[in-house]
Design a protein around this motif. Structure first.
Motif, PDB file in Angstrom:
ATOM      1  N   VAL A  85      44.285  35.854  37.831  1.00 28.16           N
ATOM      2  CA  VAL A  85      44.252  36.117  36.379  1.00 28.16           C
ATOM      3  C   VAL A  85      43.336  37.307  36.080  1.00 28.16           C
ATOM      4  N   MET A  86      42.211  37.344  36.801  1.00 28.30           N
ATOM      5  CA  MET A  86      41.256  38.461  36.635  1.00 28.30           C
ATOM      6  C   MET A  86      41.947  39.788  36.936  1.00 28.30           C
ATOM      7  N   TYR A 146      42.414  26.630  42.366  1.00 25.22           N
ATOM      8  CA  TYR A 146      41.895  27.086  41.076  1.00 25.22           C
ATOM      9  C   TYR A 146      40.864  28.198  41.258  1.00 25.22           C
ATOM     10  N   ARG A 147      39.875  27.929  42.115  1.00 23.66           N
ATOM     11  CA  ARG A 147      38.741  28.860  42.224  1.00 23.66           C
ATOM     12  C   ARG A 147      39.080  30.114  43.029  1.00 23.66           C
ATOM     13  N   LEU A 194      43.749  31.120  41.554  1.00 20.82           N
ATOM     14  CA  LEU A 194      44.135  31.317  40.149  1.00 20.82           C
ATOM     15  C   LEU A 194      43.189  32.268  39.405  1.00 20.82           C
ATOM     16  N   ILE A 195      41.893  32.027  39.551  1.00 18.05           N
ATOM     17  CA  ILE A 195      40.918  32.855  38.817  1.00 18.05           C
ATOM     18  C   ILE A 195      41.004  34.326  39.267  1.00 18.05           C
ATOM     19  N   LEU A 201      45.174  40.363  36.833  1.00 17.37           N
ATOM     20  CA  LEU A 201      46.200  40.618  35.810  1.00 17.37           C
ATOM     21  C   LEU A 201      45.580  41.211  34.543  1.00 17.37           C
TER      22      LEU A 201
END
Lengths: 222, 228
Positions: free
Chosen positions: A167-168, A159-160, A163-164, A170
């Motif tokens: 997404v950032m 997650y940390r 994923l973050i 993107l």
């Protein structure tokens, strides 16, 4: 018959792909379907998809063999194994015309049939962004390795550290891309626009469709 | 004409020019202020509407989220061949709830979910025809439910709700299709407890995914990345 280098008209390619998949799924239990799929393989090779057809084989043969073998082992029924093979084959063959279509050509064809601009823009981005996204995923994973973040299988780390940042990234790419599209004069309103190269169906496209339909009819009737 | 008269005329012209310039700049300032006020008012008005116009950046972001869904959904054609009911949904439930939730957190407009489904559907149609049709229909149902219950995507709860119910809604449709086309291979004939367990697992995973998506959206908003 000499193989043509001209690629299929995008809308014909998409519709034929869907037709092959649906026909394959519906008639999967019959031996005629296997012959039909073999015919589609040859037909696609003749109409500019030879490379994609050959590229599909190394993936399809082991996956197909594994699924067919498993189905036969689990059910003990040769008919079920044949149906499984046909379904996989139809799926792989149905994907080929679409994979072989250039996203830009597809967008031009859709624009010609007056598809809303928002839809064509979104489709173009969704289709052409896939390879770029793979690159971004690889970069984020490399960054994780460089930082020594740990395994991606750990949910907290995933997650940390994965994923973050992804997404950032993107979000940033989408902002830049939107700005770039806007500065090139793209609007979503009813402003008049022209198409750089008009895509038209060629006689070979009609021949391709006729051959496909004739093959399907033969598979049902014979 | 005397020298003095010439000077006076020149002075008059200069004064007139300056006055005109000031008048123009004043008018421009008033115009800018009015336009800015109008834009702010329009934006505020727009915020309160259920249906709002899409901007290019919205379409681009939704398309990128759809592309991300596609990349992570490439297991679909193989997962669909495993003879257990709902295997495709189980494999895709997390990504098909996290990514729509992030998309909805940024683009809080009616129709966002449907657009994402359509963009992803361009490629999905080749992997699983019925899945494409299902997702488009499920997006419509989810959008309708959100509009009925929350009257739009203003609240985070609305984004969570839409992202949560979106993918599990596809299970009944896929079941009917599987029963009609390939019951013995797709797991439509599995015992009821297997189906119930798979449905529960998909709903639970989608709930977790939607929660994670909303959490990411909040973090992004806090950092300023999800600005309007």
């Amino acid at each position: 018959m000499k193989p043509t280098r001209r690629k299929l008209y995008p809308l014909v390619a998409v519709l034929s792909g869907v037709f092959v998949i649906v026909f394959g799924l519906v008639t999967a239990k019959t031996l005629a379907c296997t012959f039909f799929l073999c015919g589609v393989f040859v037909w696609l090779s003749l109409f500019g998809c030879l490379k994609s057809c050959l590229r599909m084989l190394p993936g399809f043969i082991p996956a197909g063999a594994a699924f067919v073998g498993l189905t036969y082992l689990l059910s003990g029924d040769a008919g079920a194994a044949l149906a499984m093979g046909n379904r996989l084959g139809a799926l792989c063959l149905g994907m080929i015309p679409g994979v072989n279509t250039d996203p830009v050509r597809m967008t031009r064809s859709l624009s010609r049939v007056h598809t809303p601009r928002a839809v064509t823009l979104g489709m173009l981005i969704a289709l052409s962004f896939v390879p770029m996204l793979r690159g971004e995923i690889r970069r984020v994973r490399e960054a994780m390795r460089t930082r020594g973040a740990g395994s991606v299988l750990n949910p907290k780390i995933f997650y940390r550290a994965f994923l973050i940042p992804l997404v950032m990234r993107l979000v940033n790419i989408s902002d830049t891309l939107a700005l770039s599209v806007e500065t090139r004069g793209f609007t979503l309103g009813k402003a008049p626009y022209t198409i750089y190269k008009k895509e038209k169906p060629a006689p070979s496209d009609f021949l391709y469709v006729l051959g496909l339909l004739a093959g399907a009819a033969a598979a049902i009737l014979l | 004409m005397s020298e003095e008269q010439k000077k006076t005329e020149e002075q008059k012209r200069t004064e007139e020019r300056e006055a005109a310039r000031e008048l123009i700049s004043n008018a421009e300032e008033i115009g800018t202020e009015t336009a800015a006020a109008e834009t702010t008012a329009r934006d505020e008005d727009d915020e309160n509407k259920g249906f709002r116009k899409y901007k290019i950046k919205d379409i681009v972001f939704l398309a990128i989220m759809a592309a991300a869904m596609l990349v992570t959904g490439c297991v679909m054609p193989f997962a669909g061949r495993i003879p257990v009911f709902g295997m495709t949904q189980l494999c895709l439930s997390l990504q098909f709830s996290v990514l729509p939730a992030i998309g909805l957190m940024k683009v809080r407009k009616a129709g966002s979910l449907l657009l994402m489904s359509l963009f992803a559907g361009v490629v999905l149609v080749f992997m699983d025809v019925i899945m494409f049709a299902c997702l488009a229909f499920c997006a419509l149902v989810a959008e309708a439910a959100v509009l009925l219950v929350f009257r739009g995507y203003r609240k985070d709860a609305a984004c969570f709700f839409a992202a949560w119910i979106y993918f599990p809604l596809s299970m009944p449709f896929v079941y009917v299709w599987n029963l009609a086309i390939s019951a013995e291979i797709t797991g439509a004939l599995n015992p009821w407890y297997v189906k119930a367990a798979m449905c529960a697992a998909v709903v639970a995973l989608c709930c977790i995914g939607a929660l994670v998506g909303v959490k990411i959206g909040r973090e992004m908003r806090k950092s300023g990345a999800l600005k309007k």
